[in-house]
Scaffold this motif. Sequence first.
Motif, PDB file in Angstrom:
ATOM      1  N   VAL A 171       0.834  -1.210   0.000  1.00  0.00           N
ATOM      2  CA  VAL A 171       0.000   0.000   0.000  1.00  0.00           C
ATOM      3  C   VAL A 171       0.866   1.256   0.000  1.00  0.00           C
ATOM      4  O   VAL A 171       0.429   2.327   0.414  1.00  0.00           O
ATOM      5  N   ALA A 172       2.103   1.125  -0.476  1.00  0.00           N
ATOM      6  CA  ALA A 172       3.038   2.261  -0.473  1.00  0.00           C
ATOM      7  C   ALA A 172       2.516   3.439  -1.286  1.00  0.00           C
ATOM      8  O   ALA A 172       2.775   4.597  -0.943  1.00  0.00           O
ATOM      9  N   ASP A 173       1.777   3.161  -2.370  1.00  0.00           N
ATOM     10  CA  ASP A 173       1.259   4.267  -3.185  1.00  0.00           C
ATOM     11  C   ASP A 173       0.256   5.104  -2.394  1.00  0.00           C
ATOM     12  O   ASP A 173       0.290   6.347  -2.443  1.00  0.00           O
ATOM     13  N   ASP A 174      -0.622   4.449  -1.622  1.00  0.00           N
ATOM     14  CA  ASP A 174      -1.590   5.185  -0.801  1.00  0.00           C
ATOM     15  C   ASP A 174      -0.897   5.931   0.331  1.00  0.00           C
ATOM     16  O   ASP A 174      -1.255   7.076   0.647  1.00  0.00           O
ATOM     17  N   VAL A 175       0.070   5.281   0.963  1.00  0.00           N
ATOM     18  CA  VAL A 175       0.780   5.911   2.083  1.00  0.00           C
ATOM     19  C   VAL A 175       1.560   7.131   1.597  1.00  0.00           C
ATOM     20  O   VAL A 175       1.543   8.188   2.244  1.00  0.00           O
ATOM     21  N   ALA A 176       2.242   7.019   0.459  1.00  0.00           N
ATOM     22  CA  ALA A 176       2.987   8.158  -0.086  1.00  0.00           C
ATOM     23  C   ALA A 176       2.033   9.298  -0.431  1.00  0.00           C
ATOM     24  O   ALA A 176       2.320  10.475  -0.144  1.00  0.00           O
ATOM     25  N   ARG A 177       0.902   8.978  -1.036  1.00  0.00           N
ATOM     26  CA  ARG A 177      -0.083  10.003  -1.394  1.00  0.00           C
ATOM     27  C   ARG A 177      -0.589  10.738  -0.149  1.00  0.00           C
ATOM     28  O   ARG A 177      -0.657  11.979  -0.129  1.00  0.00           O
ATOM     29  N   LEU A 178      -0.925   9.982   0.874  1.00  0.00           N
ATOM     30  CA  LEU A 178      -1.442  10.587   2.099  1.00  0.00           C
ATOM     31  C   LEU A 178      -0.372  11.422   2.796  1.00  0.00           C
ATOM     32  O   LEU A 178      -0.650  12.520   3.297  1.00  0.00           O
ATOM     33  N   HIS A 179       0.849  10.900   2.847  1.00  0.00           N
ATOM     34  CA  HIS A 179       1.947  11.644   3.458  1.00  0.00           C
ATOM     35  C   HIS A 179       2.137  12.980   2.762  1.00  0.00           C
ATOM     36  O   HIS A 179       2.233  14.042   3.406  1.00  0.00           O
ATOM     37  N   ASN A 180       2.226  12.975   1.446  1.00  0.00           N
ATOM     38  CA  ASN A 180       2.503  14.192   0.693  1.00  0.00           C
ATOM     39  C   ASN A 180       1.374  15.212   0.806  1.00  0.00           C
ATOM     40  O   ASN A 180       1.622  16.425   0.745  1.00  0.00           O
ATOM     41  N   ALA A 181       0.145  14.747   0.985  1.00  0.00           N
ATOM     42  CA  ALA A 181      -0.987  15.663   1.130  1.00  0.00           C
ATOM     43  C   ALA A 181      -1.102  16.210   2.549  1.00  0.00           C
ATOM     44  O   ALA A 181      -1.344  17.405   2.759  1.00  0.00           O
ATOM     45  N   ALA A 182      -0.902  15.331   3.538  1.00  0.00           N
ATOM     46  CA  ALA A 182      -1.133  15.724   4.928  1.00  0.00           C
ATOM     47  C   ALA A 182      -0.042  16.615   5.501  1.00  0.00           C
ATOM     48  O   ALA A 182      -0.301  17.455   6.363  1.00  0.00           O
ATOM     49  N   PHE A 183       1.211  16.433   5.047  1.00  0.00           N
ATOM     50  CA  PHE A 183       2.330  17.157   5.639  1.00  0.00           C
ATOM     51  C   PHE A 183       2.882  18.270   4.761  1.00  0.00           C
ATOM     52  O   PHE A 183       3.933  18.835   5.060  1.00  0.00           O
ATOM     53  N   ALA A 184       2.189  18.605   3.676  1.00  0.00           N
ATOM     54  CA  ALA A 184       2.717  19.563   2.699  1.00  0.00           C
ATOM     55  C   ALA A 184       3.038  20.929   3.297  1.00  0.00           C
ATOM     56  O   ALA A 184       3.941  21.622   2.822  1.00  0.00           O
ATOM     57  N   SER A 185       2.339  21.334   4.342  1.00  0.00           N
ATOM     58  CA  SER A 185       2.559  22.664   4.923  1.00  0.00           C
ATOM     59  C   SER A 185       3.575  22.669   6.063  1.00  0.00           C
ATOM     60  O   SER A 185       3.911  23.740   6.588  1.00  0.00           O
ATOM     61  N   ASP A 186       4.097  21.509   6.444  1.00  0.00           N
ATOM     62  CA  ASP A 186       5.060  21.437   7.543  1.00  0.00           C
ATOM     63  C   ASP A 186       6.425  21.969   7.100  1.00  0.00           C
ATOM     64  O   ASP A 186       6.849  21.735   5.964  1.00  0.00           O
ATOM     65  N   VAL A 187       7.134  22.648   7.998  1.00  0.00           N
ATOM     66  CA  VAL A 187       8.449  23.196   7.645  1.00  0.00           C
ATOM     67  C   VAL A 187       9.479  22.095   7.418  1.00  0.00           C
ATOM     68  O   VAL A 187      10.476  22.298   6.721  1.00  0.00           O
ATOM     69  N   ALA A 188       9.243  20.921   7.992  1.00  0.00           N
ATOM     70  CA  ALA A 188      10.176  19.804   7.822  1.00  0.00           C
ATOM     71  C   ALA A 188       9.738  18.853   6.708  1.00  0.00           C
ATOM     72  O   ALA A 188      10.321  17.789   6.535  1.00  0.00           O
ATOM     73  N   PHE A 189       8.744  19.249   5.923  1.00  0.00           N
ATOM     74  CA  PHE A 189       8.174  18.369   4.901  1.00  0.00           C
ATOM     75  C   PHE A 189       9.159  18.050   3.782  1.00  0.00           C
ATOM     76  O   PHE A 189       9.965  18.883   3.381  1.00  0.00           O
ATOM     77  N   ARG A 190       9.078  16.806   3.306  1.00  0.00           N
ATOM     78  CA  ARG A 190       9.696  16.435   2.039  1.00  0.00           C
ATOM     79  C   ARG A 190       8.798  15.400   1.376  1.00  0.00           C
ATOM     80  O   ARG A 190       8.140  14.603   2.050  1.00  0.00           O
ATOM     81  N   THR A 191       8.734  15.462   0.062  1.00  0.00           N
ATOM     82  CA  THR A 191       7.887  14.520  -0.656  1.00  0.00           C
ATOM     83  C   THR A 191       8.495  13.122  -0.620  1.00  0.00           C
ATOM     84  O   THR A 191       9.715  12.963  -0.564  1.00  0.00           O
ATOM     85  N   TYR A 192       7.644  12.136  -0.655  1.00  0.00           N
ATOM     86  CA  TYR A 192       8.057  10.738  -0.771  1.00  0.00           C
ATOM     87  C   TYR A 192       7.503  10.189  -2.077  1.00  0.00           C
ATOM     88  O   TYR A 192       6.305  10.304  -2.346  1.00  0.00           O
ATOM     89  N   SER A 193       8.354   9.567  -2.867  1.00  0.00           N
ATOM     90  CA  SER A 193       7.880   8.837  -4.027  1.00  0.00           C
ATOM     91  C   SER A 193       7.354   7.487  -3.547  1.00  0.00           C
ATOM     92  O   SER A 193       7.619   7.066  -2.414  1.00  0.00           O
ATOM     93  N   VAL A 194       6.606   6.799  -4.415  1.00  0.00           N
ATOM     94  CA  VAL A 194       6.098   5.481  -4.053  1.00  0.00           C
ATOM     95  C   VAL A 194       7.258   4.526  -3.793  1.00  0.00           C
ATOM     96  O   VAL A 194       7.228   3.729  -2.841  1.00  0.00           O
TER      97      VAL A 194
END
Length: 309
Positions: A171-194
């Motif tokens: 379920v890495a694709d769903d987890v990556a999608r949720l991570h990138n959407a939920a934490f986008a405004s955090d100062v420590a954010f970085r995107t995760y690829s699948v």
Amino acid sequence: MASFLIRALRADDTEAVVRLYEAASARDANIGPITSAQWASFMQRPHNRGGQDFRVAVQDDQLVGLAESSLRDQGSHSVRFFKLVVDPSMRRQGIATALLRELLALNAVGDAILFQTLAASDRGDGIAFLEGLGFSHIESEITMGCSALKHLALALPDGLVIERSDHPPHVADDVARLHNAAFASDVAFRTYSVTEMKHVLSEDNQELWIVKDTSRILGYCRIEREPKLTWLEQIAIDPKHQGQGLGIALAYQALQAIGIDEERPAGLNVSSVNEKARSIYQKLGFVVWREVRRYGLPQFDLMERIATA
């Protein structure tokens, strides 16, 4: 001023890094020692790229300083997160400044990059070093812990269920999608690829809990199980479904199933500016253990400061 060499990290530096951490943690408990296995696992994390952007300081064939570094994409700009570890006997010799200078050389001059690092609130010398270079306190990471969950009566909206994932990488694709959407405004954010998320979820110590409806995953709770600690690494809920109590229900059910106590408590980090999350964790029974401050400075400003240091 001591004479030393700055070079790229090598694969055969592992034992020297372990010794450096041991020496540094004897002076500063916030750093903490590491094992060879832990360092190897850390190197394998996708954002570390095998230590490609790490630099070390060497004197008389002894490793006396280390700069860990990773470049994190935040959309409109990038963040170069770094951590400096210097042998206590070699501090105030210009090693930290020299390591930072090498990290600056990794980037193009005109890149929109923010340098970020963490410093324990009780580390006066580390904070003084950063503030002397012009770094500003952005926020703090609050470490919280819990050895006994409070009893809560939690109910999910109709049609939703919480369950432990038997095969997290699937379920890495769903987890990556949720991570990138939920934490986008955090100062420590970085995107995760699948691919990157699949690598993380494949590690032996990972445990994943999800909340879903009949067709999709709406949130997840990722836990790292250590010998003496259950680490609540991330809770991410689809922004469209936040405010329904899914996050607290996920954490409660996961930690209740795993079991925590004085011998193996649960721990987590939460931003000082995220009052809503801190309130949720307090309801679960978490209390503050310590504070680590996050500092930041734009690359161009750091270049000017380093040039005159």
